[in-house]
Scaffold this motif. Structure first.
Motif, mmCIF file in Angstrom:
data_model
loop_
_atom_site.group_PDB
_atom_site.id
_atom_site.type_symbol
_atom_site.label_atom_id
_atom_site.label_comp_id
_atom_site.label_asym_id
_atom_site.label_seq_id
_atom_site.Cartn_x
_atom_site.Cartn_y
_atom_site.Cartn_z
ATOM 1 N N CYS A 187 8.330 2.803 2.598
ATOM 2 C CA CYS A 187 9.833 2.879 2.767
ATOM 3 C C CYS A 187 9.831 3.920 3.926
ATOM 4 O O CYS A 187 9.182 5.103 3.923
ATOM 5 N N MET A 230 9.989 10.673 2.119
ATOM 6 C CA MET A 230 9.063 10.711 1.016
ATOM 7 C C MET A 230 8.110 9.422 1.341
ATOM 8 O O MET A 230 7.185 9.599 0.772
ATOM 9 N N CYS A 284 8.039 6.499 0.083
ATOM 10 C CA CYS A 284 7.446 5.573 -1.376
ATOM 11 C C CYS A 284 6.698 4.352 -0.698
ATOM 12 O O CYS A 284 7.093 3.647 0.016
ATOM 13 N N MET A 289 6.228 1.042 -2.075
ATOM 14 C CA MET A 289 6.808 0.132 -2.940
ATOM 15 C C MET A 289 6.339 -1.370 -3.086
ATOM 16 O O MET A 289 5.592 -1.708 -2.011
ATOM 17 N N HIS A 311 8.433 1.049 -7.739
ATOM 18 C CA HIS A 311 7.847 2.298 -7.330
ATOM 19 C C HIS A 311 8.651 3.103 -6.328
ATOM 20 O O HIS A 311 8.066 4.020 -5.427
ATOM 21 N N ASN A 312 10.031 2.716 -6.128
ATOM 22 C CA ASN A 312 10.869 3.454 -5.303
ATOM 23 C C ASN A 312 11.472 4.565 -6.004
ATOM 24 O O ASN A 312 11.661 4.543 -7.342
ATOM 25 N N GLN A 313 11.600 5.779 -5.469
ATOM 26 C CA GLN A 313 11.996 6.878 -5.970
ATOM 27 C C GLN A 313 13.625 7.025 -6.023
ATOM 28 O O GLN A 313 14.193 7.790 -6.552
ATOM 29 N N CYS A 314 14.329 6.157 -5.090
ATOM 30 C CA CYS A 314 15.834 6.144 -4.925
ATOM 31 C C CYS A 314 16.156 4.906 -4.607
ATOM 32 O O CYS A 314 15.763 3.752 -4.333
ATOM 33 N N LYS A 374 15.116 0.849 -2.635
ATOM 34 C CA LYS A 374 15.484 -0.668 -2.972
ATOM 35 C C LYS A 374 15.954 -1.412 -1.964
ATOM 36 O O LYS A 374 15.753 -2.475 -1.827
#
Length: 125
Positions: free
Chosen positions: A10, A15, A17, A19, A35-38, A42
């Motif tokens: 991402c 960060m 991520c 994904m 595995h996305n943090q926010c 997505k």
């Protein structure tokens, strides 16, 4: 578990991520993002799979300016598939100085409704 479609990093925030996208008929968009943090991750992943876009930055010829080329950018992201066609269009663009930052140089690039704007001001010499 759905069918593995793609792994990506991402770029929405720092960060980064890592994904994974899977095909999933249960999801409204048709994909499951892991595995996305926010939520922004997505949304980014789904957009990359369905309709990827990019901001375009480049230069065009400027006539009578203090420099020979003027930095330009798109006002919004454009479809990734149109990047090369837009670059071909920019090869033909020549603008007269003076130019103000943010000035619209082309109002509708390749029928996208997105403008090409000056990324800096350029005085006339």
């Amino acid at each position: 578990m759905g069918e593995l479609m793609r792994e990506m990093v991402c770029i929405v925030c720092p960060m980064g991520c890592h994904m994974t996208l899977e095909k999933d008929g249960q999801e409204a968009c048709g994909f499951k993002v892991l595995h996305n943090q926010c939520p922004r991750g997505k949304a980014y992943a789904i957009e990359e799979m369905t309709a990827p876009t990019r901001m375009l930055t480049s230069t065009v010829v400027v006539e009578g300016g203090m420099l020979r080329r003027l930095p330009v950018k798109t006002s919004k992201p454009i479809p990734k598939a149109l990047l090369m066609a837009v670059m071909k269009e920019l090869e033909q663009v020549s603008v007269p100085a003076p130019v103000k930052v943010g000035q619209v140089l082309i109002a509708d690039l390749q029928g996208t409704g997105v403008s090409l704007v000056a990324a800096r001001s350029m005085a006339k010499v």
